[in-house]
Scaffold this active site. Structure first.
Site, PDB file in Angstrom:
ATOM      1  N   CYS A 114       0.764  -1.110   0.554  1.00  0.00           N
ATOM      2  CA  CYS A 114      -0.054   0.212   0.181  1.00  0.00           C
ATOM      3  C   CYS A 114       1.175   1.260  -0.058  1.00  0.00           C
ATOM      4  CB  CYS A 114      -0.889  -0.058   0.866  1.00  0.00           C
ATOM      5  SG  CYS A 114      -1.688  -1.763   1.486  1.00  0.00           S
ATOM      6  N   HIS A 260      -3.786   7.034   1.338  1.00  0.00           N
ATOM      7  CA  HIS A 260      -3.967   5.531   0.813  1.00  0.00           C
ATOM      8  C   HIS A 260      -6.225   5.399   1.342  1.00  0.00           C
ATOM      9  CE1 HIS A 260      -4.113   1.690  -0.296  1.00  0.00           C
ATOM     10  NE2 HIS A 260      -3.360   1.025   1.537  1.00  0.00           N
ATOM     11  N   ASN A 290      -9.756  -1.049  -2.419  1.00  0.00           N
ATOM     12  CA  ASN A 290      -8.946  -1.037  -1.919  1.00  0.00           C
ATOM     13  C   ASN A 290      -7.750  -1.426  -3.191  1.00  0.00           C
ATOM     14  OD1 ASN A 290      -5.484  -0.755  -0.849  1.00  0.00           O
ATOM     15  ND2 ASN A 290      -6.777  -2.013   1.229  1.00  0.00           N
TER      16      ASN A 290
HETATM   17  O1  UT7 Z   1      -4.373  -1.342   2.638  1.00  0.00           O
HETATM   18  C1  UT7 Z   1      -3.931  -2.145   3.774  1.00  0.00           C
HETATM   19  C2  UT7 Z   1      -4.188  -1.724   4.522  1.00  0.00           C
HETATM   20  N1  UT7 Z   1      -5.327  -2.645   5.217  1.00  0.00           N
HETATM   21  C3  UT7 Z   1      -6.184  -1.627   5.998  1.00  0.00           C
HETATM   22  O2  UT7 Z   1      -6.055  -0.475   6.584  1.00  0.00           O
HETATM   23  C4  UT7 Z   1      -7.104  -3.057   6.903  1.00  0.00           C
HETATM   24  C5  UT7 Z   1      -8.224  -2.274   7.695  1.00  0.00           C
HETATM   25  N2  UT7 Z   1      -8.196  -3.480   8.786  1.00  0.00           N
HETATM   26  C6  UT7 Z   1     -10.245  -2.969   8.086  1.00  0.00           C
HETATM   27  O3  UT7 Z   1     -10.310  -2.134   7.310  1.00  0.00           O
HETATM   28  C7  UT7 Z   1     -11.217  -3.940   9.114  1.00  0.00           C
HETATM   29  O4  UT7 Z   1     -10.550  -4.751   9.780  1.00  0.00           O
HETATM   30  C8  UT7 Z   1     -12.132  -4.713   8.161  1.00  0.00           C
HETATM   31  C9  UT7 Z   1     -12.597  -3.951   7.293  1.00  0.00           C
HETATM   32  C10 UT7 Z   1     -10.647  -5.586   7.463  1.00  0.00           C
HETATM   33  C11 UT7 Z   1     -12.964  -5.263   9.556  1.00  0.00           C
HETATM   34  O5  UT7 Z   1     -13.515  -4.719   9.768  1.00  0.00           O
HETATM   35  P1  UT7 Z   1     -13.945  -4.190  11.195  1.00  0.00           P
HETATM   36  O6  UT7 Z   1     -14.728  -3.510  11.847  1.00  0.00           O
HETATM   37  O7  UT7 Z   1     -12.413  -4.917  12.068  1.00  0.00           O
HETATM   38  O8  UT7 Z   1     -14.745  -6.091  11.534  1.00  0.00           O
HETATM   39  P2  UT7 Z   1     -14.221  -7.193  12.097  1.00  0.00           P
HETATM   40  O9  UT7 Z   1     -12.477  -8.229  11.186  1.00  0.00           O
HETATM   41  O10 UT7 Z   1     -13.795  -7.174  14.165  1.00  0.00           O
HETATM   42  O11 UT7 Z   1     -15.145  -8.563  12.036  1.00  0.00           O
HETATM   43  C12 UT7 Z   1     -16.338  -7.764  12.698  1.00  0.00           C
HETATM   44  C13 UT7 Z   1     -17.182  -9.139  12.131  1.00  0.00           C
HETATM   45  C14 UT7 Z   1     -16.768 -11.030  12.827  1.00  0.00           C
HETATM   46  O12 UT7 Z   1     -17.590 -11.074  13.382  1.00  0.00           O
HETATM   47  P3  UT7 Z   1     -18.064 -11.473  14.692  1.00  0.00           P
HETATM   48  O13 UT7 Z   1     -17.320 -12.523  14.848  1.00  0.00           O
HETATM   49  O14 UT7 Z   1     -18.566 -10.664  15.174  1.00  0.00           O
HETATM   50  O15 UT7 Z   1     -19.657 -12.325  15.322  1.00  0.00           O
HETATM   51  C15 UT7 Z   1     -16.218 -11.273  11.099  1.00  0.00           C
HETATM   52  O16 UT7 Z   1     -16.657 -12.679  11.481  1.00  0.00           O
HETATM   53  O17 UT7 Z   1     -17.684  -9.247  10.891  1.00  0.00           O
HETATM   54  C16 UT7 Z   1     -17.635 -10.538  10.315  1.00  0.00           C
HETATM   55  N3  UT7 Z   1     -17.209 -10.335   9.678  1.00  0.00           N
HETATM   56  C17 UT7 Z   1     -17.762 -10.487   8.015  1.00  0.00           C
HETATM   57  N4  UT7 Z   1     -18.995 -10.147   8.055  1.00  0.00           N
HETATM   58  C18 UT7 Z   1     -19.426 -10.163   6.853  1.00  0.00           C
HETATM   59  C19 UT7 Z   1     -15.537  -9.989   8.681  1.00  0.00           C
HETATM   60  N5  UT7 Z   1     -15.756 -10.181   7.402  1.00  0.00           N
HETATM   61  C20 UT7 Z   1     -17.009  -9.812   6.988  1.00  0.00           C
HETATM   62  C21 UT7 Z   1     -18.590  -9.150   5.587  1.00  0.00           C
HETATM   63  N6  UT7 Z   1     -19.270  -9.691   5.720  1.00  0.00           N
HETATM   64  N7  UT7 Z   1     -17.510  -9.165   4.788  1.00  0.00           N
END
Ligand code: UT7
Length: 333
Positions: A114, A260, A290
């Site tokens: 990135c 980014h 992204n």
């Molecule tokens: O560019 C390179 C750098 N990358 C980044 O900067 C990305 C940084 N991270 C993020 O943007 C976020 O962490 C994500 C968008 C990847 C995830 O968002 P989050 O708010 O951190 O969600 P989470 O990983 O804590 O997941 C919350 C819930 C989980 O379910 P439970 O355990 O609460 O029941 C996941 O299993 O959301 C679930 N989940 C989804 N649900 C529906 C994870 N992915 C999905 C999905 N659709 N695609």
């Protein structure tokens, strides 16, 4: 004193739009979840298999060359940033040299995910300020879609990434303008927190044949999303202040910040921390997801098309991602 400035910008995205509702049919996700957590509404995924990372980079480069007003023969050096090269080797820079059909200039591939575009910009800046080159083509191009796990197992990663390419010509200038400074960082102890582990020299062909995916990494990116997010917001802020401090400027002096495009929530958090208004921050993740090394030049071109920058403005670019790597650039437009 020679300065370096961005003299032309271009971008290319594939036509094929994938909406969140399309992903709902592939994996256990929802438009609401994706929009709430990331801000993404749609992204482009290549459908036409004749498109490659280097070819998309070529299209973006052609637009940048046209925009800068130089001829392609005036390009002295190529810097190609990507985490999704056409081949494991050779790098995509040489393929770009071939596609552009230009003389045998140097071509360097940058592997900084990135942050790749800003790393590339920084290298170009130094080559130009040293007097070695006059016009450098810096490209960021990615085809993520072919490597994403589109089953429910991959949903936490696959909904985020899109395909696209962006390019800039960095040119020498004697005027008091252009790149004021760049700032580069890495922290390899977190390399595996966002990575594509296989295939690689640690996981070579004999292992691939026998692989039952017992380590769960599959052949698509793995990401500890929460951990990456928490690090991103800290490093973005740090590296933006590093750039401002270097030029004795304050957040208020930023005319436009192009972060980014990793997650709209990350951009909004940084905006709040820096006390910037909506018009000071440019986001287009809603449309493209992204696109890693391509996200900044794509956003820059769209911001220029929307007349968001005028001569003398202070433009700040910042990125954080896999590596971890992070970087910023401050530019007097
Ligand atoms: O560019 C390179 C750098 N990358 C980044 O900067 C990305 C940084 N991270 C993020 O943007 C976020 O962490 C994500 C968008 C990847 C995830 O968002 P989050 O708010 O951190 O969600 P989470 O990983 O804590 O997941 C919350 C819930 C989980 O379910 P439970 O355990 O609460 O029941 C996941 O299993 O959301 C679930 N989940 C989804 N649900 C529906 C994870 N992915 C999905 C999905 N659709 N695609």
């Amino acid at each position: 004193m020679i300065n370096s400035k961005i003299s032309g910008v271009g971008y290319f995205v594939p036509d094929n739009v994938i909406k969140n509702s399309d992903l709902e049919k592939m994996m256990n996700t929802s438009d609401q979840w994706i929009q709430e957590r990331t801000g993404i509404q749609e992204r482009r995924w290549v459908k036409d298999k004749t498109l490659s990372t280097s070819l998309m980079g070529t299209y973006a480069a052609q637009e940048a060359i046209l925009d800068s007003g130089i001829s392609k023969e005036e390009i002295d050096f190529i810097i190609f940033s990507t985490l999704s090269p056409d081949y494991y080797f050779p790098g995509s820079g040489v393929l770009l040299q071939r596609n552009l059909n230009i003389k045998e200039i140097g071509a360097l591939d940058v592997r900084n995910q990135c942050s790749g575009f800003i790393y590339g910009l920084s290298i170009a800046d130094q080559y130009i300020k040293s007097g070695m080159y006059k016009n450098i083509l810096v490209v960021g191009s990615e085809i993520h879609s072919g490597g994403l796990d589109k089953t429910p197992r991959g949903r936490s990663v696959s909904v985020i990434f899109g395909d696209g390419a962006g390019a800039a010509i960095v040119s020498a200038t004697k005027k008091n303008e252009g790149i004021l400074s760049t700032h580069l960082h890495s922290e390899g102890k977190f390399a595996e927190e966002l990575a594509l582990i296989k295939p690689a020299t640690t996981f070579w062909i004999d292992k691939i044949i026998e692989d039952n995916n017992e380590d769960g990494t599959g052949y698509s990116p793995v990401m500890n999303g929460n951990f990456v997010f928490k690090n991103a917001v800290i490093r973005f802020e740090e590296v933006i202040y590093e750039a401002l401090d270097f030029s004795n400027l304050k957040p208020d002096d930023i005319s436009l910040l192009i972060p980014h495009q990793a997650n709209l929530r990350i951009s909004q958090y940084i905006q709040k921390r820096l006390g910037l208004t909506d018009s000071q921050v440019y986001n287009n993740i809603m449309k493209y997801g992204n696109t890693t090394a391509a996200s900044i030049p794509i956003a820059l071109k769209e911001a220029l098309n929307e007349n968001k920058l005028k001569k003398g403005d202070i433009l700040c670019l910042a990125a954080f991602g896999s590596g971890f790597t992070w970087a910023s650039a401050l530019i007097k437009w």
